[in-house]
Design an enzyme around this catalytic site. Structure first.
Site, PDB file in Angstrom:
ATOM      1  N   ASP A 153       2.853   2.631  14.211  1.00 34.24           N
ATOM      2  CA  ASP A 153       3.157   3.361  15.499  1.00 34.24           C
ATOM      3  C   ASP A 153       3.947   4.117  14.494  1.00 34.24           C
ATOM      4  O   ASP A 153       5.032   4.983  16.106  1.00 34.24           O
ATOM      5  CB  ASP A 153       3.226   2.098  16.478  1.00 34.24           C
ATOM      6  CG  ASP A 153       4.363   0.990  16.441  1.00 34.24           C
ATOM      7  OD1 ASP A 153       4.657   1.067  15.439  1.00 34.24           O
ATOM      8  OD2 ASP A 153       4.116   0.609  17.417  1.00 34.24           O
ATOM      9  N   HIS A 190      10.947   2.172  10.511  1.00 35.32           N
ATOM     10  CA  HIS A 190      10.115   0.718   9.598  1.00 35.32           C
ATOM     11  C   HIS A 190       8.945   1.353   9.600  1.00 35.32           C
ATOM     12  O   HIS A 190       7.913   2.462  10.324  1.00 35.32           O
ATOM     13  CB  HIS A 190      10.293  -0.378  10.711  1.00 35.32           C
ATOM     14  CG  HIS A 190       9.904  -1.023  11.488  1.00 35.32           C
ATOM     15  ND1 HIS A 190       9.719   0.306  12.779  1.00 35.32           N
ATOM     16  CD2 HIS A 190       8.204  -1.784  12.012  1.00 35.32           C
ATOM     17  CE1 HIS A 190       9.053  -0.349  13.668  1.00 35.32           C
ATOM     18  NE2 HIS A 190       8.260  -1.535  13.691  1.00 35.32           N
ATOM     19  N   HIS A 213       5.673  -0.394  10.443  1.00 38.24           N
ATOM     20  CA  HIS A 213       4.472  -0.112  11.599  1.00 38.24           C
ATOM     21  C   HIS A 213       4.418   0.983  11.566  1.00 38.24           C
ATOM     22  O   HIS A 213       5.225   2.080  11.867  1.00 38.24           O
ATOM     23  CB  HIS A 213       4.781  -1.418  12.273  1.00 38.24           C
ATOM     24  CG  HIS A 213       4.706  -2.630  12.223  1.00 38.24           C
ATOM     25  ND1 HIS A 213       5.944  -3.707  13.219  1.00 38.24           N
ATOM     26  CD2 HIS A 213       4.621  -3.244  11.245  1.00 38.24           C
ATOM     27  CE1 HIS A 213       6.211  -4.884  12.370  1.00 38.24           C
ATOM     28  NE2 HIS A 213       5.005  -4.325  11.688  1.00 38.24           N
ATOM     29  N   HIS A 246      13.388  -7.875  13.119  1.00 44.13           N
ATOM     30  CA  HIS A 246      11.889  -7.573  13.437  1.00 44.13           C
ATOM     31  C   HIS A 246      10.988  -8.296  11.989  1.00 44.13           C
ATOM     32  O   HIS A 246      11.474  -9.085  11.528  1.00 44.13           O
ATOM     33  CB  HIS A 246      11.660  -5.868  13.586  1.00 44.13           C
ATOM     34  CG  HIS A 246      10.279  -5.687  14.212  1.00 44.13           C
ATOM     35  ND1 HIS A 246       9.428  -6.244  14.811  1.00 44.13           N
ATOM     36  CD2 HIS A 246       9.234  -4.521  13.356  1.00 44.13           C
ATOM     37  CE1 HIS A 246       8.809  -5.079  15.647  1.00 44.13           C
ATOM     38  NE2 HIS A 246       8.078  -5.010  15.076  1.00 44.13           N
TER      39      HIS A 246
HETATM   40 ZN   LIG Z   1       6.501  -0.222  16.995  1.00 46.44          ZN
HETATM   41 ZN   LIG Z   2       7.043  -2.520  14.704  1.00 47.53          ZN
END
Ligand SMILES: [Zn+2]
Ligand SMILES: [Zn+2]
Length: 303
Positions: A66, A62, A64, A142
């Site tokens: 990180d 995904h 995000h 999520h």
């Molecule tokens: Zn994460």
């Molecule tokens: Zn995430």
């Protein structure tokens, strides 16, 4: 064939001292598959002597940061090292747009082909297959579209029992035997029975990568019986409400899923930086599922 997982990063959200953002390398035979690519992944590859030239496919869960902020740097390095071999990239829609914008404004024209496939993060579907593995998406729950990936080894050929084989078989007949077929004569009569000259191969191995997600019981069916399950465990269970509100899981929940899915082994990761010491997360998971390990930096697991 080697089937091995290497953990390059285990931190969630913000990095922490010696913990880096999520990235893993699955190796099947001589091929590396990169799974997520947090910031600094290319340095981690260097540290672990993993040659990026051998990465042919990248799977991003995904968008995000990180989980993919390292991708632009890695692609740039591949380009500077003169890569010409195409790279296949799987991830949610929009990833191509982010990369294209970065390349456009840095006047970067990659000298290799980047073949992007947008995956439907809400479906369990086969998205990739090569000589070694098939890969399915695993729907995660999520805050933004997110999926995990299920890697399954291709069924192996039946090993030949050399001392039982007639001497005069052709290469084509030998290949047919490894596929489980009998050898027939011109009239269709059985000359060599498969069961007499081959043996049962080891069952194909499987690795399931469950990225950021709310605890989702229905995943158990999709990852049932895998040899190795990675599941995020951002929090301890006393923070279950915080986990739910941020769409994450606890160590106990990761272990519950492992038990429910009857997997062989569990790795937990994506730890919140609030935990300096990870021992309580491991202890909590082990009360539910004993075969649990922490997915810490540098860990290598033979699957
Ligand atoms: Zn994460
Ligand atoms: Zn995430």
């Amino acid at each position: 064939m080697e089937f091995e997982l290497k953990i390059l990063g285990s931190a969630s959200a913000t990095p922490f001292l010696d913990r880096h953002h999520t990235a893993q390398v699955l190796t099947a035979g001589s091929t590396h598959y990169l799974i997520d690519c947090g910031e600094g992944t290319q340095r981690r590859l260097l540290e672990h002597k993993i040659r990026h030239q051998r990465i042919r496919t990248v799977f991003i869960s995904h968008l995000h940061g990180d989980h993919f902020f390292g991708l632009f740097g890695l692609l740039g390095t591949m380009h500077l090292h003169g890569r010409t071999e195409p790279l296949r990239l799987f991830g949610p829609a929009g990833l191509d747009e982010v990369l294209t914008t970065q390349f456009r404004h840095s006047h970067t024209q990659l000298n290799f082909e980047l073949e992007f496939t947008a995956v439907d993060t809400e479906q369990f579907a086969e998205v990739f297959d090569d000589a070694q593995v098939t890969v399915h998406t695993l729907p995660m729950r999520h805050r933004i579209p997110c999926c995990g990936y299920l890697f399954r080894e291709k069924p192996r050929r039946r090993p030949l029992l050399k001392d039982k084989l007639p001497a005069d078989l052709t290469p084509a007949q030998l290949t047919a035997l490894t596929r489980g077929e009998d050898v027939l004569d011109a009239d269709g009569q059985v000359l060599v029975r498969n069961a007499d000259v081959t043996t049962t191969p080891r069952p194909p191995r499987a690795y399931a990568y469950c990225s950021d997600t709310l605890y989702t019981e229905s995943l158990a069916e999709l990852v049932h019986g895998v040899d190795l399950l990675y599941h995020e465990a951002t929090f301890l269970d006393d923070m279950r409400e915080r986990a739910a509100s941020t769409h994450h899981s606890t160590a106990r929940q990761a272990a519950q899923l492992a038990r429910r899915a009857n997997v062989q082994r569990l790795l937990i990761g994506h730890f919140s930086s609030r935990y300096r010491d990870l021992a309580p997360l491991l202890a909590e998971a082990k009360t539910v599922f004993d075969w649990t390990e922490l997915a810490t930096e540098g860990l290598t697991v033979a699957i």
